[in-house]
Design a protein around this motif. Structure first.
Motif, PDB file in Angstrom:
ATOM      1  N   CYS A 215       0.842  -1.197   0.000  1.00  0.00           N
ATOM      2  CA  CYS A 215       0.000   0.000   0.000  1.00  0.00           C
ATOM      3  C   CYS A 215       0.878   1.249   0.000  1.00  0.00           C
ATOM      4  O   CYS A 215       2.046   1.200   0.383  1.00  0.00           O
ATOM      5  CB  CYS A 215      -0.903   0.027   1.235  1.00  0.00           C
ATOM      6  N   THR A 257       1.026  -5.533   5.271  1.00  0.00           N
ATOM      7  CA  THR A 257       0.795  -6.302   6.494  1.00  0.00           C
ATOM      8  C   THR A 257       0.326  -7.703   6.116  1.00  0.00           C
ATOM      9  O   THR A 257      -0.096  -7.947   4.986  1.00  0.00           O
ATOM     10  CB  THR A 257      -0.284  -5.656   7.383  1.00  0.00           C
ATOM     11  N   SER A 260      -4.579 -10.502   8.285  1.00  0.00           N
ATOM     12  CA  SER A 260      -5.415 -10.242   9.463  1.00  0.00           C
ATOM     13  C   SER A 260      -5.111  -8.908  10.141  1.00  0.00           C
ATOM     14  O   SER A 260      -5.858  -8.470  11.013  1.00  0.00           O
ATOM     15  CB  SER A 260      -5.274 -11.374  10.488  1.00  0.00           C
ATOM     16  N   LYS A 262      -4.530  -5.932   8.357  1.00  0.00           N
ATOM     17  CA  LYS A 262      -4.686  -4.835   7.408  1.00  0.00           C
ATOM     18  C   LYS A 262      -5.346  -3.606   8.013  1.00  0.00           C
ATOM     19  O   LYS A 262      -5.062  -2.475   7.619  1.00  0.00           O
ATOM     20  CB  LYS A 262      -5.491  -5.309   6.196  1.00  0.00           C
ATOM     21  N   ASP A 263      -6.244  -3.815   8.954  1.00  0.00           N
ATOM     22  CA  ASP A 263      -6.979  -2.693   9.550  1.00  0.00           C
ATOM     23  C   ASP A 263      -6.316  -2.146  10.808  1.00  0.00           C
ATOM     24  O   ASP A 263      -6.904  -1.320  11.513  1.00  0.00           O
ATOM     25  CB  ASP A 263      -8.417  -3.115   9.874  1.00  0.00           C
ATOM     26  N   THR A 264      -5.104  -2.595  11.101  1.00  0.00           N
ATOM     27  CA  THR A 264      -4.454  -2.194  12.354  1.00  0.00           C
ATOM     28  C   THR A 264      -3.336  -1.183  12.140  1.00  0.00           C
ATOM     29  O   THR A 264      -2.597  -0.882  13.072  1.00  0.00           O
ATOM     30  CB  THR A 264      -3.864  -3.426  13.071  1.00  0.00           C
ATOM     31  N   ASN A 266      -2.375   2.720  10.667  1.00  0.00           N
ATOM     32  CA  ASN A 266      -2.911   4.020  10.275  1.00  0.00           C
ATOM     33  C   ASN A 266      -1.769   4.941   9.860  1.00  0.00           C
ATOM     34  O   ASN A 266      -0.755   5.042  10.566  1.00  0.00           O
ATOM     35  CB  ASN A 266      -3.688   4.661  11.424  1.00  0.00           C
TER      36      ASN A 266
END
Length: 441
Positions: A215, A257, A260, A262-264, A266
């Motif tokens: 990303c 990442t 599991s 991916k949303d951790t 920022n």
């Protein structure tokens, strides 16, 4: 030249190289001392440093967490002249912090607009040559968080076409001037989204040709290359570009990442530093916040549970029936399942088989446990990797007793190989229910 003249010339060349090398080492030592002196005031220490000629990597951390940083490993990969010289390449550092693995890669890739494929090849060589933790899997599949940055050298290409190899445009030609004027106008109008439409790196990442699953933050700053050195303006944000090159976003910061997590992560800042004018590049910086082992799952039964994989097959490659294939099933973090290697088959179809993976899971481990399925080719007694796919065990557990169907791209060294792997995954056994939030300082 005579033999005597050749020897004299060789001694002169060696002496000059030694002088350049000594000057460079001196400059680096001075830069290192400046950084260290500044960061010491902030209670930071240097975890480790490594280098490959001009490619340098220093990792600093707060002194209070020093005892928690373990298993520090370093690797280097030169991709320059004859694929051994270190003017191009990368340095890699990875370590474990409180059960979370961080990896940092600093790289300098092939230059010039028309060398797009060479940059791709550099990335593949780096991933192939820096397999620190597992002989088969590249470092991006063995890290919770990996940050890849440096002078990636991807350019803005007005004539970008994914089906055609970039061509070399003569400096000063009508085409060159036309392309330069168009880009400079977009920069002046801050049309950053439009610039991304001709950015080689963004377009090639979208196609899966390089840095698959990596990303990058939204770019809202001017291209950082090629600016004129020591040219101060009344407004430091008004860059002056060298008209012999296309302004480009050569300097980038990417991350990846495991699925599991991916949303951790920022991203709070992604910007350049216009005030630095001693280079033809402007520095780029990023500020992240990440979580350590979020949503730890309480698991009282250590070895009773199994993950069952079934109906596995591949699709997408026209040559599928002309090779001998076998499966190699591993996991990340390592040694938490019973690994499996199948017998070679003439076609990549294991749909009639069921593979039971015994989970050697301890408390809190299942949330970041991933199964990595690799398709291997056997030829003449030698084994080579076709590609790998990664499955989050947490996503399977969330389905409880249901069957999770998956279809995933096979990836090798950051590139989608044109094959997909399909199958089913299901838990068999007893697990405690309920998520427990860890306390993280």
């Amino acid at each position: 030249k005579t033999k005597k003249q050749n020897k004299k010339q060789f001694r002169q060349d060696v002496t000059m190289k030694d002088k350049i090398s000594s000057k460079f080492i001196s400059d680096v030592d001075h830069f290192h001392k400046l950084i260290t002196k500044h960061l010491k005031k902030q209670e930071l220490y240097i975890v480790k440093s490594t280098s490959l000629l001009q490619v340098k990597l220093w990792v600093f951390a707060r002194k209070k967490i020093k005892t928690h940083i373990r298993d520090i490993r370093i690797s280097r990969e030169a991709t320059g002249l004859f694929h051994v010289y270190g003017n191009k390449g990368a340095v890699v550092m990875t370590f474990d912090y409180l059960g979370t693995r961080f990896t940092f890669v600093n790289s300098h890739l092939a230059a010039h607009l028309h060398h797009l494929r060479s940059r791709h090849q550099n990335v593949q060589e780096i991933l192939e040559g820096t397999k620190i933790l597992h002989h088969r899997l590249d470092i991006s599949m063995q890290s919770d968080y990996i940050f890849w940055f440096g002078d990636l050298n991807y350019r803005l290409d007005v004539n970008y076409n994914p089906t055609i190899k970039p061509i070399k445009i003569k400096v000063g030609s009508e085409q060159h001037q036309e392309n330069l004027s168009k880009i400079l106008k977009q920069i002046e109008n801050e049309e950053y989204e439009d610039l991304m439409q001709i950015d080689q790196l963004r377009k090639e990442m979208q196609r899966g040709e390089v840095f698959t699953d990596f990303c990058e933050g939204e770019i809202k700053f001017k291209p950082t290359f090629k600016v004129l050195r020591n040219r101060e303006t009344l407004n430091s944000s008004n860059f002056l570009y060298n008209p012999q090159r296309m302004p480009s976003y050569c300097d980038r910061i990417l991350w990846k990442t495991i699925p599991s997590l991916k949303d951790t992560i920022n991203l709070f800042e992604y910007s350049s530093i216009p005030s630095v004018s001693t280079s033809d590049h402007k520095p780029v910086r990023a500020n992240f916040r990440v979580s350590l082992l979020p949503h730890v799952l309480k698991h009282s039964h250590k070895y009773n549970d199994q993950l069952v994989l079934s109906r596995i097959c591949c699709s997408g490659d026209d040559e599928l029936k002309k090779k001998n294939y076998f499966l190699a099933i591993d996991c990340y973090p390592p040694k938490l399942i019973s690994a499996i290697t199948t017998e070679p088959k003439s076609i990549p179809d294991w749909s009639g088989e069921r593979y039971r993976l015994r989970l050697k899971v301890q408390n809190g481990k299942i949330d970041k446990l991933h199964v990595i399925v690799s398709v291997m080719e056997e030829k003449g007694g030698l084994h080579s990797l076709c590609g790998s796919a990664i499955i989050s065990v947490k996503s399977v557990f969330i389905e409880q007793n249901k069957i999770l169907t998956f279809s995933l791209d096979l990836v090798k060294n950051g590139v989608k190989v044109g094959m997909m792997i399909h199958g089913r995954a299901q838990f068999v056994g007893l697990l405690d229910s309920g998520w427990v939030e860890p306390h993280v300082d």
